[in-house]
Design a protein around this motif. Sequence first.
Motif, PDB file in Angstrom:
ATOM      1  N   ALA A  22      -0.970   6.450   0.192  1.00 23.12           N
ATOM      2  CA  ALA A  22      -0.480   5.565   1.240  1.00 23.12           C
ATOM      3  C   ALA A  22      -1.163   5.891   2.572  1.00 23.12           C
ATOM      4  O   ALA A  22      -1.645   4.988   3.278  1.00 23.12           O
ATOM      5  CB  ALA A  22       1.037   5.686   1.364  1.00 23.12           C
ATOM      6  N   PHE A  23      -1.209   7.170   2.933  1.00 20.31           N
ATOM      7  CA  PHE A  23      -1.883   7.557   4.176  1.00 20.31           C
ATOM      8  C   PHE A  23      -3.377   7.292   4.092  1.00 20.31           C
ATOM      9  O   PHE A  23      -4.002   6.855   5.071  1.00 20.31           O
ATOM     10  CB  PHE A  23      -1.630   9.035   4.475  1.00 20.31           C
ATOM     11  N   PHE A  24      -3.970   7.573   2.943  1.00 23.38           N
ATOM     12  CA  PHE A  24      -5.411   7.377   2.767  1.00 23.38           C
ATOM     13  C   PHE A  24      -5.773   5.914   2.995  1.00 23.38           C
ATOM     14  O   PHE A  24      -6.728   5.588   3.705  1.00 23.38           O
ATOM     15  CB  PHE A  24      -5.795   7.813   1.347  1.00 23.38           C
ATOM     16  N   THR A  25      -4.990   5.013   2.393  1.00 21.62           N
ATOM     17  CA  THR A  25      -5.268   3.584   2.530  1.00 21.62           C
ATOM     18  C   THR A  25      -4.925   3.077   3.929  1.00 21.62           C
ATOM     19  O   THR A  25      -5.678   2.285   4.521  1.00 21.62           O
ATOM     20  CB  THR A  25      -4.470   2.798   1.482  1.00 21.62           C
ATOM     21  N   PHE A  26      -3.798   3.534   4.484  1.00 17.87           N
ATOM     22  CA  PHE A  26      -3.380   3.106   5.809  1.00 17.87           C
ATOM     23  C   PHE A  26      -4.422   3.482   6.862  1.00 17.87           C
ATOM     24  O   PHE A  26      -4.725   2.684   7.762  1.00 17.87           O
ATOM     25  CB  PHE A  26      -2.029   3.724   6.150  1.00 17.87           C
ATOM     26  N   SER A  27      -4.973   4.683   6.739  1.00 19.99           N
ATOM     27  CA  SER A  27      -5.976   5.101   7.725  1.00 19.99           C
ATOM     28  C   SER A  27      -7.239   4.264   7.603  1.00 19.99           C
ATOM     29  O   SER A  27      -7.897   3.975   8.611  1.00 19.99           O
ATOM     30  CB  SER A  27      -6.305   6.586   7.547  1.00 19.99           C
ATOM     31  N   GLY A  28      -7.588   3.852   6.378  1.00 11.58           N
ATOM     32  CA  GLY A  28      -8.747   2.986   6.207  1.00 11.58           C
ATOM     33  C   GLY A  28      -8.533   1.632   6.849  1.00 11.58           C
ATOM     34  O   GLY A  28      -9.429   1.083   7.518  1.00 11.58           O
ATOM     35  N   ILE A  29      -7.336   1.066   6.667  1.00 10.50           N
ATOM     36  CA  ILE A  29      -7.014  -0.215   7.292  1.00 10.50           C
ATOM     37  C   ILE A  29      -7.012  -0.078   8.810  1.00 10.50           C
ATOM     38  O   ILE A  29      -7.532  -0.937   9.537  1.00 10.50           O
ATOM     39  CB  ILE A  29      -5.649  -0.715   6.785  1.00 10.50           C
ATOM     40  N   GLY A  30      -6.420   1.024   9.302  1.00 17.91           N
ATOM     41  CA  GLY A  30      -6.404   1.246  10.747  1.00 17.91           C
ATOM     42  C   GLY A  30      -7.797   1.383  11.329  1.00 17.91           C
ATOM     43  O   GLY A  30      -8.094   0.860  12.409  1.00 17.91           O
TER      44      GLY A  30
END
Length: 447
Positions: A22-30
């Motif tokens: 979740a954090f890995f993907t969220f940071s990519g989107i951010g």
Amino acid sequence: MTQRGTAAEPDGGPAATAVDWAFFTFSGIGAAWFAVLLLEESLQQRHIWFLVVFWAALAYLVLPRLDRVLTQIFIPNYFMGRTRTNAGLFGDAVNLAFLGSEAQLRGALEKAGWHLADPVTLASSWRIVSSTLLHRSYDHAPVSPLLLFDRQQDFAYEQEMHGNPRQRHHARFWRCPEGWMLPGGIAADWLGAASFDRAVGLSLFTLQVTHRVGENIDAERDYLIDSIRDSSPEVSVEVIKNFSTGYHSRNGGGDSIVTDGDLPVADLGNLPETGPAVPAGAAAARRERPPAPVIFGTVLVLLRGFAALAVAAPFLVHVTDVSLVINLLGTQSRGLAELGSAYAPTSVSLTVFAGVETVLAVLILRGSNFARVTAMSLSSIAIAVQIAAVSAGPDAALRTNLFGYAFDVLLILALSSDGARIYARSRPRRRRPPDPAPSAGAAGPPR
């Protein structure tokens, strides 16, 4: 035989894996949204220099994280005869295998005129950049990390051309896991990937500055084997024909590579142990050392705490002039400074927050997974608040929140990286000491 199955990373369970993803993907989107804001700003003539910032964000934040997510989903993680980049892309082909100890392998390479590459550090990175630009020799220039068995190369050797690290022969080496064998049940102690750096350019897949690799990797494979046999005739070599089907493909930088698929296996068993001495426990010490993303994330957490303390400190000593804070942190801190001046509890809360951030930074550096997740959660909340405030328009968001937003994105990118995750989840945990053995004649526990 899976590549991942050889790693020493403990299983944190489905919940831990889901949180990390979740954090890995969220940071990519951010990071992607940050790049979009930079592009919009750079299209305005007065901010044309933002194009450089946009390229840096795209090349070093967005595309590597996007590649990592997609390759994790679509590329199976078993041994394919290819290394991986940190972004998960296929790297150099595995085209060498060796039987023998580390001292025998390193001794054979150094006797053949190869030079051990320096580790990648700030100093070595600056030296290779300056040596390349100024055409100076750097025999031990670092090479970028590639992954095999879910870990970076144990070491790399090279021979530069024309007194300049811009062009060089080089090869990376990985120790095979205990009991691991090549497909077909063929034993090997070491695997290697040899290639030739022909120039410096941009990666086709990430747009990062990198070395461009020559197409004929078989020539590099044969060159390294021939150099060892010329200096150490007692080395015997057997070739596994068609180990991997001959293919025309690309490496992680987008360079075309061509190979016949043969794999030479060099037996170094008759060589003396002449390689550089490896201190006892050196490999374990390297594993215990915090990786660069952990150190970078720790610094960012400390800076976040320092920023909170810098805003709160003047009001804790009854300084009511907000100009000091504004001069220190910029005009975007005016609102927070005035709030702290009006409400003493806010300043106290900021001070407590700074203390919490300091504790989190220390725990992250020591390998606490809870502290790592907590720090990323705080940054995620801050990003969500800033996204919610974007209703004022991208221009307003950039003027007031660009630095803070980029700061939080960088923090999550660093602490959600594979290196930080593995470091936090592989640290030894304190365990309850075993119960003392019952004394002689004492009754044992009921069965």
